[in-house]
Write a protein that holds these residues in place. Sequence first.
Motif, PDB file in Angstrom:
ATOM      1  N   THR A 223       0.841  -1.205   0.000  1.00  0.00           N
ATOM      2  CA  THR A 223       0.000   0.000   0.000  1.00  0.00           C
ATOM      3  C   THR A 223       0.879   1.259   0.000  1.00  0.00           C
TER       4      THR A 223
ATOM      5  N   LEU B  80     -10.325  -6.082   5.490  1.00  0.00           N
ATOM      6  CA  LEU B  80      -9.678  -7.104   4.652  1.00  0.00           C
ATOM      7  C   LEU B  80     -10.463  -8.415   4.710  1.00  0.00           C
TER       8      LEU B  80
ATOM      9  N   VAL C 239      -7.034  -0.840  -1.648  1.00  0.00           N
ATOM     10  CA  VAL C 239      -6.941  -2.304  -1.644  1.00  0.00           C
ATOM     11  C   VAL C 239      -8.203  -2.912  -2.277  1.00  0.00           C
TER      12      VAL C 239
ATOM     13  N   LEU D 106       0.447  -9.287   0.915  1.00  0.00           N
ATOM     14  CA  LEU D 106       0.180  -7.898   1.295  1.00  0.00           C
ATOM     15  C   LEU D 106       1.321  -7.400   2.176  1.00  0.00           C
TER      16      LEU D 106
END
Length: 195
Positions: free
Chosen positions: A35, A101, A72, A88
């Motif tokens: 990210t 998530l 995401v 991730l």
Amino acid sequence: MTAGPRLVLLGRQGSGKGTQAEMLAERFGINHLSTGTMLRDSAHAGIAAGLEAKALMDQGELVADEKVIAVVEERFSNPAEISRGFVLDGFPRTRVQATALQRILESAPLDLVIDLEVPEDIVVTRLLERGRADDTEDAIRRRLDLYESETAPLIELYGTLDIIERVNGIGDPDAIHKQLIDLVEGRVERLHASV
Ligand code: AMP
């Protein structure tokens, strides 16, 4: 085709999780999703939201949950991105992100969370040596504080789900990589069918 492993790497900044995530992605042919990189890319592209995020990143603050979750979610809007497998790196960083998530992954839950453990004093030295523009001493300290208060609780959370392995992140990166491969293969039964 057998689906690839679905992994999360936790660890302080400077723990080597970016390097290990990259190596795992290559080894298993899965996506490496950072990210931090995605946010930096949108800042470079001059996108307003990205520039706003950059100011926070430079100070070592966290970008707002809903913004990071949206990034995401966008990547995972194509189910093939999930079924291919992924690692991730830098997400989730908060409980709210971890809950999001779980929702995003729905019927394809995480296989394994790896916590790469490197003590604070060692990561500070590593980060100062790395010398990235946003690696000022103040920003590094702030990120470490936020790691303790916001991200470290996820270790316990994933512990209760029994999907976390803790690994010593000090040492030769290749040796650590081998250890991680063993952990992933040991956990993810379905990988054995594909090799
Ligand atoms: P990284 O590249 O993972 O070291 O991330 C660099 C910076 O991006 C962090 O210090 C945060 O400001 C921001 N960032 C990256 N991932 C997240 C996340 N999951 N939640 C909030 N902020 C993030």
